[in-house]
Scaffold this motif. Sequence first.
Motif, PDB file in Angstrom:
ATOM      1  N   ARG A  99       0.824  -1.213   0.000  1.00 21.64           N
ATOM      2  CA  ARG A  99       0.000   0.000   0.000  1.00 21.64           C
ATOM      3  C   ARG A  99       0.860   1.266   0.000  1.00 21.64           C
ATOM      4  O   ARG A  99       0.479   2.283  -0.586  1.00 21.64           O
ATOM      5  CB  ARG A  99      -0.961  -0.019   1.186  1.00 21.64           C
ATOM      6  CG  ARG A  99      -2.054  -1.080   1.045  1.00 21.64           C
ATOM      7  CD  ARG A  99      -2.942  -1.188   2.278  1.00 21.64           C
ATOM      8  NE  ARG A  99      -3.902  -2.269   2.125  1.00 21.64           N
ATOM      9  CZ  ARG A  99      -5.130  -2.135   1.612  1.00 21.64           C
ATOM     10  NH1 ARG A  99      -5.548  -0.935   1.202  1.00 21.64           N
ATOM     11  NH2 ARG A  99      -5.934  -3.167   1.507  1.00 21.64           N
ATOM     12  N   GLN A 119      -7.986   0.683  -1.737  1.00 18.82           N
ATOM     13  CA  GLN A 119      -7.444   1.960  -1.280  1.00 18.82           C
ATOM     14  C   GLN A 119      -7.429   2.941  -2.446  1.00 18.82           C
ATOM     15  O   GLN A 119      -6.811   2.685  -3.477  1.00 18.82           O
ATOM     16  CB  GLN A 119      -6.028   1.732  -0.751  1.00 18.82           C
ATOM     17  CG  GLN A 119      -5.227   2.968  -0.423  1.00 18.82           C
ATOM     18  CD  GLN A 119      -3.814   2.594   0.034  1.00 18.82           C
ATOM     19  OE1 GLN A 119      -3.641   1.924   1.059  1.00 18.82           O
ATOM     20  NE2 GLN A 119      -2.810   2.986  -0.742  1.00 18.82           N
ATOM     21  N   PHE A 123      -5.300   1.375  -5.617  1.00 16.54           N
ATOM     22  CA  PHE A 123      -4.964   0.071  -5.036  1.00 16.54           C
ATOM     23  C   PHE A 123      -6.218  -0.787  -4.985  1.00 16.54           C
ATOM     24  O   PHE A 123      -7.063  -0.646  -4.095  1.00 16.54           O
ATOM     25  CB  PHE A 123      -4.383   0.244  -3.637  1.00 16.54           C
ATOM     26  CG  PHE A 123      -3.790  -1.017  -3.040  1.00 16.54           C
ATOM     27  CD1 PHE A 123      -2.468  -1.353  -3.276  1.00 16.54           C
ATOM     28  CD2 PHE A 123      -4.555  -1.865  -2.245  1.00 16.54           C
ATOM     29  CE1 PHE A 123      -1.911  -2.507  -2.721  1.00 16.54           C
ATOM     30  CE2 PHE A 123      -4.013  -3.008  -1.695  1.00 16.54           C
ATOM     31  CZ  PHE A 123      -2.686  -3.341  -1.937  1.00 16.54           C
TER      32      PHE A 123
END
Length: 329
Positions: A99, A119, A123
């Motif tokens: 991340r 995310q 992501f």
Amino acid sequence: MNLITRGLCLFALLFGITALAAPPVERPVVAAVYSVPVEQQWVSRLHIVLTAAEARGEIEYRFSENISNTDFERVMRQYAEAGAHLVTGDSFALEAAARRVARDYPQTAFLMGSSGKAQAPNFAVFDNYIQEPSYLTGMIAGGLSKNGKIGMVGGYPIPEVNRLMHAFMEGAREINPKVTFSVLFIGSWFDPPKAKEAAFAMIDSGVDVLYAERFGVSDAAKERGVLAIGNVIDTQAQYPQTVVASALWDMAPTLNAAIARVKAGTFVGEDYGQYSLMKHQGSSLAPLGTFEGKVPAELMAKVREREAAILDGSFIVKVNDSEPKSSAR
């Protein structure tokens, strides 16, 4: 901007998902970072699909295998820095590092195996939600076990393993409510000798069907003349008299969807887990093959009935990510 792109942008604004600023690309470079060898069953699902996509001329595929935890983040950064349009792989234990890399390269698309949520902005996550065919293989195992004792050998008790084991166990209990399970985790994703020894110990304790979540288990079953149930890939060709059935995982729906979004310049951080479900053809029950006609017709009729109910949505296989425990006495 076409209507589809405009619609995706509006969706992103409404639901707080930020789209990538990356432009469309005709033949994206897809880079994969694998913590295990590509022949390991889990990452082999990605490797096979991406290799085929490159052979069709749809992508340029690069990969690194057997990458240690200490090098994983560095390799991810190297691919992003080199201009990869999509980076994929198996993050899990390296979730935080993966991340971090995604945050530092907001114009690169990331699609990583993950137990967590997507995310923004770039992501995306996927997971092996193949609990549905795992349930079906459990039904077969429950019906074929002569003494009602089943052994299960897994890698680590993480959600991606636990949910499949629980589904398998529930399927077995549907056919034989009195079935018991011996459950053991070997603490490795790729250690066939260790998995084989664990399986030998279970056979010695009396189990007559083995759930082969790891490589090595079917070898023990073959040597001792007991049956095995496969996981993720179909290994019946290697064990024609041993592996009765397998819950198969096909990453094509997941990766094809991600690649299409990268090509269109519409990739966002979202959850691709749904593409592993049977209704999307991301998972399935393997053909019986050499066991066709050897599995009782009455049992297979129940399995096919349950399979149809899963596909039409009238039966839901519950997701249980808790660690499964032995019930054998």
